[in-house]
Design a protein around this motif. Sequence first.
Motif, mmCIF file in Angstrom:
data_model
loop_
_atom_site.group_PDB
_atom_site.id
_atom_site.type_symbol
_atom_site.label_atom_id
_atom_site.label_comp_id
_atom_site.label_asym_id
_atom_site.label_seq_id
_atom_site.Cartn_x
_atom_site.Cartn_y
_atom_site.Cartn_z
ATOM 1 N N THR A 160 -1.335 2.529 7.264
ATOM 2 C CA THR A 160 -1.859 1.587 8.263
ATOM 3 C C THR A 160 -2.223 0.261 7.586
ATOM 4 O O THR A 160 -1.992 -0.817 8.140
ATOM 5 C CB THR A 160 -3.086 2.194 8.991
ATOM 6 N N LYS A 161 -2.751 0.365 6.384
ATOM 7 C CA LYS A 161 -3.041 -0.863 5.608
ATOM 8 C C LYS A 161 -1.727 -1.620 5.353
ATOM 9 O O LYS A 161 -1.679 -2.854 5.471
ATOM 10 C CB LYS A 161 -3.703 -0.464 4.284
ATOM 11 N N GLY A 162 -0.674 -0.892 5.037
ATOM 12 C CA GLY A 162 0.627 -1.518 4.795
ATOM 13 C C GLY A 162 1.121 -2.282 6.019
ATOM 14 O O GLY A 162 1.796 -3.304 5.898
ATOM 15 N N GLU A 163 0.777 -1.808 7.206
ATOM 16 C CA GLU A 163 1.193 -2.501 8.439
ATOM 17 C C GLU A 163 0.338 -3.725 8.722
ATOM 18 O O GLU A 163 0.840 -4.770 9.120
ATOM 19 C CB GLU A 163 1.008 -1.565 9.636
ATOM 20 N N TYR A 164 -0.973 -3.591 8.537
ATOM 21 C CA TYR A 164 -1.885 -4.658 8.972
ATOM 22 C C TYR A 164 -2.259 -5.648 7.875
ATOM 23 O O TYR A 164 -2.609 -6.787 8.168
ATOM 24 C CB TYR A 164 -3.170 -4.048 9.582
ATOM 25 N N ASP A 165 -2.214 -5.194 6.618
ATOM 26 C CA ASP A 165 -2.598 -6.092 5.522
ATOM 27 C C ASP A 165 -1.728 -5.778 4.298
ATOM 28 O O ASP A 165 -2.229 -5.351 3.253
ATOM 29 C CB ASP A 165 -4.099 -5.915 5.189
ATOM 30 N N PRO A 166 -0.394 -6.021 4.433
ATOM 31 C CA PRO A 166 0.516 -5.598 3.366
ATOM 32 C C PRO A 166 0.253 -6.278 2.029
ATOM 33 O O PRO A 166 0.551 -5.725 0.978
ATOM 34 C CB PRO A 166 1.907 -5.972 3.914
ATOM 35 N N GLU A 167 -0.335 -7.491 2.071
ATOM 36 C CA GLU A 167 -0.591 -8.187 0.796
ATOM 37 C C GLU A 167 -2.004 -7.929 0.263
ATOM 38 O O GLU A 167 -2.432 -8.543 -0.709
ATOM 39 C CB GLU A 167 -0.353 -9.693 0.971
ATOM 40 N N ASN A 168 -2.704 -7.030 0.901
ATOM 41 C CA ASN A 168 -4.055 -6.653 0.448
ATOM 42 C C ASN A 168 -4.987 -7.868 0.321
ATOM 43 O O ASN A 168 -5.699 -8.026 -0.669
ATOM 44 C CB ASN A 168 -3.975 -5.896 -0.897
ATOM 45 N N VAL A 169 -4.952 -8.688 1.371
ATOM 46 C CA VAL A 169 -5.861 -9.844 1.420
ATOM 47 C C VAL A 169 -7.320 -9.351 1.425
ATOM 48 O O VAL A 169 -8.186 -9.914 0.755
ATOM 49 C CB VAL A 169 -5.574 -10.691 2.688
ATOM 50 N N PHE A 170 -7.551 -8.270 2.185
ATOM 51 C CA PHE A 170 -8.911 -7.706 2.272
ATOM 52 C C PHE A 170 -9.035 -6.613 1.220
ATOM 53 O O PHE A 170 -8.777 -5.439 1.482
ATOM 54 C CB PHE A 170 -9.179 -7.165 3.690
ATOM 55 N N ARG A 171 -9.396 -7.025 0.001
ATOM 56 C CA ARG A 171 -9.471 -6.024 -1.067
ATOM 57 C C ARG A 171 -10.814 -5.998 -1.787
ATOM 58 O O ARG A 171 -11.009 -5.224 -2.719
ATOM 59 C CB ARG A 171 -8.328 -6.196 -2.053
ATOM 60 N N VAL A 172 -11.753 -6.861 -1.366
ATOM 61 C CA VAL A 172 -13.105 -6.756 -1.919
ATOM 62 C C VAL A 172 -13.856 -5.773 -1.022
ATOM 63 O O VAL A 172 -14.568 -6.137 -0.094
ATOM 64 C CB VAL A 172 -13.800 -8.137 -1.969
ATOM 65 N N ASN A 173 -13.607 -4.501 -1.284
ATOM 66 C CA ASN A 173 -14.161 -3.421 -0.457
ATOM 67 C C ASN A 173 -13.835 -2.104 -1.166
ATOM 68 O O ASN A 173 -13.325 -2.126 -2.283
ATOM 69 C CB ASN A 173 -13.557 -3.445 0.963
ATOM 70 N N GLN A 174 -14.106 -0.971 -0.536
ATOM 71 C CA GLN A 174 -13.639 0.307 -1.108
ATOM 72 C C GLN A 174 -12.152 0.316 -0.774
ATOM 73 O O GLN A 174 -11.736 0.719 0.308
ATOM 74 C CB GLN A 174 -14.392 1.488 -0.487
ATOM 75 N N ASN A 175 -11.351 -0.145 -1.705
ATOM 76 C CA ASN A 175 -10.007 -0.593 -1.343
ATOM 77 C C ASN A 175 -8.983 0.522 -1.134
ATOM 78 O O ASN A 175 -8.875 1.444 -1.935
ATOM 79 C CB ASN A 175 -9.485 -1.589 -2.383
ATOM 80 N N ILE A 176 -8.252 0.343 -0.047
ATOM 81 C CA ILE A 176 -7.114 1.207 0.272
ATOM 82 C C ILE A 176 -5.869 0.409 -0.070
ATOM 83 O O ILE A 176 -5.659 -0.681 0.479
ATOM 84 C CB ILE A 176 -7.170 1.603 1.758
ATOM 85 N N GLU A 177 -5.084 0.923 -0.991
ATOM 86 C CA GLU A 177 -3.916 0.153 -1.425
ATOM 87 C C GLU A 177 -2.796 0.298 -0.399
ATOM 88 O O GLU A 177 -2.468 1.416 0.014
ATOM 89 C CB GLU A 177 -3.459 0.647 -2.801
ATOM 90 N N PRO A 178 -2.199 -0.844 0.044
ATOM 91 C CA PRO A 178 -1.192 -0.765 1.107
ATOM 92 C C PRO A 178 0.059 -0.014 0.666
ATOM 93 O O PRO A 178 0.508 -0.153 -0.468
ATOM 94 C CB PRO A 178 -0.863 -2.236 1.388
ATOM 95 N N LYS A 179 0.576 0.776 1.599
ATOM 96 C CA LYS A 179 1.801 1.512 1.318
ATOM 97 C C LYS A 179 2.831 1.039 2.338
ATOM 98 O O LYS A 179 2.519 0.975 3.538
ATOM 99 C CB LYS A 179 1.513 3.003 1.506
ATOM 100 N N ALA A 180 4.036 0.702 1.851
ATOM 101 C CA ALA A 180 5.066 0.223 2.785
ATOM 102 C C ALA A 180 5.413 1.337 3.761
ATOM 103 O O ALA A 180 5.494 2.503 3.379
ATOM 104 C CB ALA A 180 6.298 -0.201 2.004
#
Length: 465
Positions: free
Chosen positions: A444-464
């Motif tokens: 879901t991160k890969g769909e909504y934030d593929p470039e990981n703009v929101f990464r100052v958090n408990q980060n979920i790494e985007p998956k294509a």
Amino acid sequence: MSTQTTAADAARQELGPGFSGTLIGPGDSGYDEARAVFNAMIDRRPALIAQCRNTADVKATIAFAREHDLLLAVRGGGHNGGGLGVVDDGVVLDLSGLSSVEVDPAKRTIRAGGGATWNMVDAAAHPHGLSTPSGIISSTGVGGLTLGGGIGHLSRKYGLTIDNLLEADVILADGTEARASADENPDLFWAIRGGGGNFGVVTSFTFRAHPVSIVQAGPTFWPLEQTAEVMRWWSDFIRQAPRELNGFFTTMTVPPADFLPAELHFRKVCGVIWCYCGDEDKAAEVFAEPQQFGNPLLHGVGPVPFPALQSLFDGFYSPGLQWYWRADFVKEFPDAAIEQHVEFGEKLPTLHSAMHMYPIDGAVHDVANSDTPFGYRDANWAEVIVGVDPDPANASLVRDWTVDYWDATHPYSAGGAYVNFMMDEGHARVRASYGANYDRLAKTKGEYDPENVFRVNQNIEPKAA
Ligand SMILES: Cc1cc2nc3c(=O)[nH]c(=O)nc-3n(C[C@H](O)[C@H](O)[C@H](O)COP(=O)(O)OP(=O)(O)OC[C@H]3O[C@@H](n4cnc5c(N)ncnc54)[C@H](O)[C@@H]3O)c2cc1C
């Protein structure tokens, strides 16, 4: 941006008069106040703090950070233990200007801005005799607490905060606006109910409200030496208690507060902090056993307006203390684990340090592990160990106690922890905390934030996808 131009100067030029809020950079007046977060152990120096007033400001700030390739931190209430609402050398998108709260008593809903704090929600909802599950300290942000899950006094009766979220307005990484609800963007709605700030900036949350006004609440304290027997009794008692009764276990030092007897001030105790939101007529029956068990030092339960309970410890835990956090989900307490709780309770290093064990059974168990990212609905407790002190000189003292305590009890845990009770502990810990839900979150991160703009958090790494 040339090396001579600061991010704040560039923001003033590029965002210009179209930006309704305030742009603050290093050297500007108010910079130190604006970068300070609840945990004084965190001392970060952002290049720009954009105090937004509306969704247009939010969009402009996201675009600015992306264009200049600057790390972007989103600040709700600024309470996060690991200081995830602030970042060195990057941009802080501060939502405190989006803090309006509206209550619809007929529909029983509460709409809160993305930068509101829970005391603002209480102030708006209590006059209507309404509330929604939140936490135990009223100055905590609605944004961070909700996006991580939300555990508090009403959890056994009404579930986690996310179980009461009806919809949210989100600004995505590409600047588009999305409504997340069961009917609109359901995958996004799933992800933000526990997945933290990974998917976008939430500018408003709408919650289901419940008739909660005056509750029967307060502490029961026992001598610290009774920790093992009280913990065993309480863990059985609370699981078969009516859902209207919540009671989290703690080892702590009694603060010198007016509402607590002077002879107990500064005494180390074990205790349970209760909140009963059921029929007042039944309260005496519900509390008969806790009142008698093990000869308590104090059974201080009485009628309290819900906002007063939520702000009971606000003065004691005021902003600006040094905090070190560790956490776990727990399914059972074997004797070996209880022995460690006894040992580290005796070693409580400072007045403000404590261990809290929150029940997450009752209504929290009505929702399946995969229904939201909060992946430990089959655990019974959320444990948090907090080493806290006003004096920076004691930072290593509180940190060492917290880490040693966690090392000793973690082997008896369920594996992961509630993300909102963690510091910045690395990717493996984030994965463990989402368990089987991590892969769906990453997609879901890969769909909504593929470039990981929101990464100052408990980060979920985007998956294509
Ligand atoms: C004293 C104290 C007591 C607490 N008690 C409880 C409790 O009882 N129950 C409980 O569940 N938790 C509790 N917490 C933990 C709390 O839920 C987390 O610290 C949470 O992160 C705080 O949210 P915030 O908005 O104040 O934090 P911030 O530091 O502002 O933000 C935390 C994270 O959330 C993100 N975020 C915040 N708002 C938004 C938004 N609108 N849109 C997108 N991302 C956003 C940020 O980017 C950041 O990653 C407590 C914390 C403290 C310090």
